[in-house]
Design an enzyme around this catalytic site. Structure first.
Site, short mmCIF file in Angstrom:
data_model
loop_
_atom_site.label_atom_id
_atom_site.label_comp_id
_atom_site.label_asym_id
_atom_site.label_seq_id
_atom_site.Cartn_x
_atom_site.Cartn_y
_atom_site.Cartn_z
N ARG B 58 0.80 -1.21 0.00
CA ARG B 58 0.00 0.00 0.00
C ARG B 58 0.84 1.27 0.00
NH1 ARG B 58 -3.61 -2.91 1.97
NH2 ARG B 58 -1.89 -3.69 3.19
N THR B 59 1.72 1.40 0.98
CA THR B 59 2.42 2.66 1.17
C THR B 59 3.27 2.98 -0.06
OG1 THR B 59 2.48 2.24 3.53
CG2 THR B 59 3.97 3.91 2.70
N LYS B 86 24.85 -6.91 -1.06
CA LYS B 86 26.32 -7.03 -1.13
C LYS B 86 26.97 -6.39 0.09
CE LYS B 86 26.03 -6.56 -6.14
NZ LYS B 86 26.23 -5.57 -7.20
N ARG B 108 11.35 3.86 3.74
CA ARG B 108 10.86 2.98 4.80
C ARG B 108 12.04 2.14 5.27
NH1 ARG B 108 5.56 -0.68 4.90
NH2 ARG B 108 4.79 1.38 5.47
N HIS B 136 5.11 6.52 11.52
CA HIS B 136 4.60 6.33 10.17
C HIS B 136 3.65 7.50 9.93
CE1 HIS B 136 3.40 4.71 6.49
NE2 HIS B 136 2.96 3.51 6.83
#
Lengths: 433, 317
Positions: B58-59, B86, B108, B136
């Protein structure tokens, strides 16, 4: 200019002499001969044919002793080496440090002790004593060969950084160490309660969204070790006490006659959890910075004797180690070069501790905990001394630190009280270039 | 108008006026999204990197759509397909992205405080799309937008947040946002997932109530959090079955709330664990309108952070 480094016999005159054992600071002069304190004269000037070093009214104290230093060599020379670590110690006024066992390889074998002692003697910046591991590989399972380790030079035992979870292993370790006359230094933390924790558990961990370690995680561990010290009659030292509850447990145990001593770090005495608001990785330490009430209790414990000494827990980490997300950064901050100034500024300067008590907690206090030489201002003692200007203001900066790492929250912050240099066996080493 | 700050790190740093500005602007953008051509040139020439260290449906889609609706140029990064595998550090990754001349980084990350850390060395604006358990903010803003559309005000309104509060950045951001705007917040969940001294969070104090029916009996809205099943492994609750029994919102439980109580969920839902099927799909639920408002709120935040200067008139029109 006379090179005091090569003088075998001379007077240090007009010094304010700190005598921690008798709790006094008086003006006087000290005669140094062949690396020892030969005579203390309680007068400003002395009539003598010997060379005289004029201390100009500065504070002359026994050299500081740190019983909790991470010198990182062997194994982590990117963070600190014996050379940079002992130079940092000397710059901070320390004439002796006890290095911790969590090197690679771990100090659980005489050969590692021999390496450290030989290398540090060659360097000659300050005395280095070795703390060996309680259990092999710091794994908390098998106890080390304490007899061999002591023969090689170990002065104490600790799995610092790790708590010995198995109570039977800790009991055996205490009993066996007791036979050797060695103190066990315990890092008290219930690892199930502190699992993945990043800071103290409180409103602040809730606000910042970081997993918290409750004060109980330290106190449970302290309580168990005190009971085991009582059971075995062996000597126990609690490292970096950080909670009010742990102070209460130690206080009660001492009252009861248990052979337990305790240390507090400069950071736990001066910095609190709310300072983590900006997620500064240099403030991430283990045990974590606690609340203001804990600090108040720790300071009272310095005054009432529950805490026996200051120990830095000097824990160098590279810039790369700390330039990461908060939860990925290793815990620890450096402290050797700022400990006196930090405590002089925050405790002595604010009337919470007498200067002579701070000196005691950094000299005879730690010496007595482990039975080390030095730390006393008395005739016949080694001429390991520190010269301090308690009023000089200075600002620690990356450029003026000798440590290889600079993971300190004090950089750029003005402090009061500066170490001018040390006398090591009577030889003068200036801290200030 | 624009926000007088470089980054959106969390709602605790915003004033009530700033939150109101974001919501008002989001209302305007929502109107744009109803038009035939759902696009404005407000961020033309602005480059935005969507940097997702944690999975998101969603976000991430919502931000990307918001950026496209504003005519920004977008690039995407996800941990699974990047050099992070890596062993590249966050700092190196972000500095490399910035070297490609990026104006905004939408990120995020699983570590609380990762955005604050990034703001120490990034010149680009940083928009927090979720950091660990900390914040958030755009989720809370879209929740608030959805509520304000139905209420017109927050003053005196009561919102109950139910579930795993301890690990929830959504709960923390909602607490800050709602209390700053004058709403009253009650929290409900198992004590094993209720963080220490949470009552002190936000402005003006919040309530903790462990009994679900009491927690919702005066609620004007309830916000049901996803319970992550890995918390069961960590022994924070004994079983999904028992969780639903005690903290799940069923039609029977919902009867204890006032008529018209709004039901929200930030997604993704565990139907049958924290929320019953009938409740999720019922008339009180606004779960899909929340998602719809997410695009408008993110357009608003991006626009107010960097695009607000020259393009103001175009949006207002």
């Amino acid at each position: 200019m006379i090179d005091w480094k090569d003088r075998k016999e001379y007077w240090i005159a007009w010094a304010r002499i700190a005598d921690p054992v008798n709790g006094r600071i008086r003006t006087g002069s000290v005669l140094i001969r062949r690396g020892l304190i030969e005579e203390i004269a309680w007068q400003k000037q002395v009539k003598t044919d010997l060379p005289v070093l004029d201390a100009g009214g500065l504070l002359l104290a026994p050299g500081f002793i740190d019983i909790h230093t991470h010198l990182r060599e062997p194994g982590f020379e990117d963070k600190e080496t014996l050379e940079t670590g002992t130079a940092a110690a000397a710059a901070g006024g320390y004439t002796a440090v006890v290095c911790m066992a969590n090197t690679d390889p771990v100090i659980d074998d005489p050969s590692v002790i021999e390496h450290i002692l030989k290398r540090s003697a060659d360097l000659g910046s300050c005395r280095v004593y070795v703390n060996a591991a309680v259990t092999k590989g710091l794994e908390g399972v098998e106890i080390c060969e304490y007899h061999h380790l002591k023969e090689a030079g170990a002065v104490a035992l600790s799995d610092d950084g790790k708590y010995i979870i198995n109570s039977q292993v800790m009991r055996s370790a205490l009993e066996y160490a007791g036979m050797q006359g060695l103190v066990i230094i315990s890092h008290c933390e219930d690892p199930y309660l502190t699992n993945e924790s990043q800071m103290n558990e409180s409103y602040w961990s809730t606000k910042l969204g970081l997993k918290g370690a409750p004060a109980a995680s330290e106190e449970i561990a302290v309580a168990r070790d005190i009971r085991l010290a009582e059971l075995t009659g062996s000597m126990l030292h609690i490292a970096h006490v950080s909670t009010a509850g742990a102070v209460e447990l130690i206080k009660k145990a001492k009252k009861k006659g248990v052979v337990v001593t305790a240390e507090a770090t400069p950071h736990h005495l001066t910095l609190d959890e709310s300072m983590l608001e900006d997620y500064d990785r240099n403030l991430k330490v283990n045990p974590p910075l606690r609340g203001k009430k804990d600090i108040t209790t720790l300071r009272a414990a310095l005054r009432d004797g529950t805490i026996d000494c200051i120990a830095t827990d000097h824990a160098p980490h590279t810039a790369i180690d700390k330039q990461v997300e908060f939860d990925l950064a290793p815990p620890g901050m450096i402290g050797l070069e700022t400990s006196f100034a930090q405590l002089n500024t925050e405790l002595v300067g604010k009337g919470e501790l007498e200067l002579i008590d701070l000196i005691r907690l950094m000299t005879s206090g730690p010496a007595d905990v482990l039975g080390l030489p030095g730390g006393k201002m008395a005739e016949g003692e080694p001429a390991d001394l520190v010269l301090i200007d308690p009023d000089e203001r200075w600002t620690p900066e990356r450029e003026n630190l000798k440590s290889k790492s600079f993971n300190s929250p004090l950089l750029g912050k003005e402090l009061t009280g500066r170490v001018q240099g040390i006398f090591l066996e009577g030889k003068w080493f200036s801290s200030i270039k | 108008m624009q926000l007088n700050r470089k980054d959106l790190l969390g709602l605790e740093f915003l004033s009530a006026q700033e939150i109101k500005l974001i919501l008002d602007t989001a209302d305007n953008f929502k109107e744009v999204l109803q038009r035939k051509i759902r696009k404005v040139p407000a961020l033309r020439g602005v480059t935005i990197a969507n940097v997702f260290y944690e999975p998101s449906t969603r976000t991430r889609m919502s931000f990307e759509l918001a950026e496209k609706r504003l005519s920004a140029d977008t690039i995407n990064f996800s941990k699974a397909t990047s050099s992070v595998k890596k062993g590249e550090t966050l700092r190196d990754t972000l500095e490399n992205i910035q070297a490609m001349k990026v104006d905004i980084v939408v990120m995020r990350h699983a570590s609380s405080g990762a955005h604050k850390f990034a703001s120490e060395f990034l010149e680009a604006s940083i928009v927090n799309a979720g950091d660990g358990m900390h914040a958030h903010p755009t989720q809370a803003l879209l929740d608030m937008m959805t509520l304000r559309e139905r209420w017109g005000t927050f003053t005196g309104k009561r919102v109950t947040i139910i579930g795993d509060i301890m690990h929830s950045r959504v709960a923390r951001s909602n607490i800050w946002g709602l209390t700053k705007m004058g709403a009253k917040v009650t929290l409900c969940g198992p004590p094993t997932m209720m963080p220490t001294d949470i009552e002190q969070l936000g402005e003006g104090g919040i309530k903790v109530e462990y009994d679900l029916t009491r927690a919702i009996e005066n609620a004007d809205a309830i916000n049901i959090l996803r319970v992550q099943l890995e918390r069961q492994k960590a022994k924070l609750f004994p079983s999904s079955r028992e969780y639903f029994e005690v903290f799940g919102v069923s039609p029977e439980v919902l009867k204890h709330a006032p008529n018209g109580c709004i039901v929200m969920h930030p997604g993704p839902m565990n139907r049958g664990v924290e929320i019953a099927q009938e409740v999720a799909d019922g008339p009180q639920a606004v779960i899909l309108p929340q998602v719809e408002n997410g695009v408008a709120v993110r357009m608003s935040v991006l626009f107010l952070l960097v695009g607000g200067k020259a393009e103001e008139e175009e949006v207002a029109s």
